[in-house]
Write an enzyme that holds these catalytic residues in place. Structure first.
Site, PDB file in Angstrom:
ATOM      1  CE1 TYR A 104     -13.497  -3.163   2.408  1.00 51.53           C
ATOM      2  CE2 TYR A 104     -13.974  -0.924   3.119  1.00 51.53           C
ATOM      3  CZ  TYR A 104     -14.273  -2.026   2.328  1.00 51.53           C
ATOM      4  OH  TYR A 104     -15.344  -1.972   1.463  1.00 51.53           O
ATOM      5  CB  THR A 105      -8.299   2.918   3.310  1.00 55.89           C
ATOM      6  OG1 THR A 105      -7.879   2.447   2.020  1.00 55.89           O
ATOM      7  CG2 THR A 105      -7.270   2.528   4.360  1.00 55.89           C
ATOM      8  CE1 TYR A 111     -10.376   3.401   7.288  1.00 57.44           C
ATOM      9  CE2 TYR A 111     -10.805   5.713   7.778  1.00 57.44           C
ATOM     10  CZ  TYR A 111      -9.914   4.677   7.573  1.00 57.44           C
ATOM     11  OH  TYR A 111      -8.570   4.918   7.646  1.00 57.44           O
ATOM     12  CB  THR A 155      -8.228   6.944  10.633  1.00 58.12           C
ATOM     13  OG1 THR A 155      -8.871   8.037   9.954  1.00 58.12           O
ATOM     14  CG2 THR A 155      -9.303   6.121  11.313  1.00 58.12           C
ATOM     15  CG  ASP A 156      -8.713  12.209  10.438  1.00 58.65           C
ATOM     16  OD1 ASP A 156      -8.561  11.155   9.787  1.00 58.65           O
ATOM     17  OD2 ASP A 156      -9.124  13.268   9.924  1.00 58.65           O
ATOM     18  N   GLY A 179       0.807  -1.212   0.000  1.00 55.15           N
ATOM     19  CA  GLY A 179       0.000   0.000   0.000  1.00 55.15           C
ATOM     20  C   GLY A 179       0.840   1.263   0.000  1.00 55.15           C
ATOM     21  CD  GLN A 180      -0.607   7.328   0.093  1.00 52.43           C
ATOM     22  OE1 GLN A 180      -0.342   8.379  -0.487  1.00 52.43           O
ATOM     23  NE2 GLN A 180      -1.763   7.131   0.704  1.00 52.43           N
ATOM     24  CG  LEU A 181       2.475   4.045   6.044  1.00 53.31           C
ATOM     25  CD1 LEU A 181       3.240   5.358   5.975  1.00 53.31           C
ATOM     26  CD2 LEU A 181       1.574   4.003   7.286  1.00 53.31           C
ATOM     27  CD1 TRP A 237      -7.871  14.292   6.122  1.00 50.78           C
ATOM     28  CD2 TRP A 237      -7.500  16.237   5.072  1.00 50.78           C
ATOM     29  NE1 TRP A 237      -8.940  15.127   6.393  1.00 50.78           N
ATOM     30  CE2 TRP A 237      -8.739  16.327   5.764  1.00 50.78           C
ATOM     31  CE3 TRP A 237      -7.045  17.334   4.347  1.00 50.78           C
ATOM     32  CZ2 TRP A 237      -9.534  17.463   5.741  1.00 50.78           C
ATOM     33  CZ3 TRP A 237      -7.844  18.474   4.339  1.00 50.78           C
ATOM     34  CH2 TRP A 237      -9.067  18.532   5.008  1.00 50.78           C
TER      35      TRP A 237
END
Length: 287
Positions: free
Chosen positions: A63-64, A127, A103-104, A11-13, A152
């Site tokens: 799961y985003t 989520y 997450t926020d 994934g991105q991170l 974000w």
């Protein structure tokens, strides 16, 4: 640096952790392929732990799909809650420390001040709910964990708001972007550095921490900054959330206070626009 396994490496991170680890010459870190490190496959996880004997595990798997989660709570909960619990149990059994990314969106987002780790979580979408369940599942079985709530996320990797805006800005003459949701963009490279710094510190001050870039902005102003920095000629009009309804309700204000992570680990946090400039420069160099 201690031996580290990264879950969600594709994934991105995960990609950002690979880049930062390479840049900082951290070699004692393993990025297993998805089939080898499915956080819902407990026998596979057990085999991975037995083979690698990690001291730290970083959980980037999640799961985003925020809107899709509203109609697929089962899958979101399996990944975000059950998967997190699986890793916590394995870490406990093997004496490893877990670094978990949250997450926020665990917050309702109706306060007029930056949210601290002590503020009550009250998610308003599936989520956020399943991510909060994951936080609770970890805390119940594994004291030795760091949970990093972020917001974000964007980078050169994967699909994200910055890359979407750059694409749409090149395709269209005008865009309408929500202006009444306020938060803080986070360059995933900066988050990856923070995670690896926490692991390097190994000060055992476990618990929940907030990490995003510094500053406050709306999605509209974020988009405007993307176009200003990239010199993209497109008209951007602010709209209200009510004009762009989505299946999932988003927090109106989810700015997080980062004082705890700064003081505990002596973390230097960049201003969001400075990091955005870095990301856009790197994206332009890839073209």
């Amino acid at each position: 640096m201690s031996k580290i396994i990264v879950f969600g490496a594709s994934g991105q991170l995960g990609h950002c952790l690979k880049k930062v680890a390479a840049d900082e010459q951290i070699t004692d870190i393993y990025f297993p392929v998805e089939g080898e490190a499915n956080i819902l496959d407990e026998p596979a996880l057990e085999a991975l732990f037995e083979k690698n004997k990690p001291q730290f595990c970083i959980n980037c798997a999640a799961y985003t799909a925020v809107d899709k989660a509203e109609e697929d709570m089962h899958t979101a909960r399996k990944v975000n809650a059950d998967g997190a619990a699986n890793l916590a149990k394995l870490c406990k059994a093997h004496g490893a420390t877990l670094v978990h990314v949250s997450t926020d969106f665990v917050f309702e987002g109706n306060t007029p001040y930056p949210l601290t780790e002590a503020d009550a979580a009250n998610p308003i979408n599936v989520y956020g709910l399943t991510k909060l369940e994951g936080e609770h599942a970890i805390a119940e079985v594994l004291p030795e964990h760091y949970t990093l709530r972020t917001s974000w996320l964007y980078s050169e990797f994967g699909n994200n708001f910055v890359k979407t805006m750059l694409r749409l800005g090149a395709e269209r003459d005008e865009l309408r972007i929500i202006a009444d949701q306020v938060g803080t963009p986070t360059y995933a490279i900066d988050l990856a550095k923070c995670i690896l710094d926490i692991i390097a510190a190994d000060n055992k001050q476990y618990g929940i921490y907030h990490y995003s870039n510094e500053g406050v902005t709306s999605w509209y102003d974020f988009a405007q900054a993307i176009f200003d920095i990239s010199k993209t000629q497109v008209k951007v009009y602010p709209i209200r959330t009510a004009e762009y309804p989505t299946p999932a309700i988003r927090p109106t204000y989810s700015v997080m206070d980062k004082a705890k992570v700064r003081s505990t680990f002596n973390i230097q946090i960049p201003y969001w626009r400075h990091s955005l400039e870095t990301c856009i420069k790197r994206l332009s160099e890839q073209q």
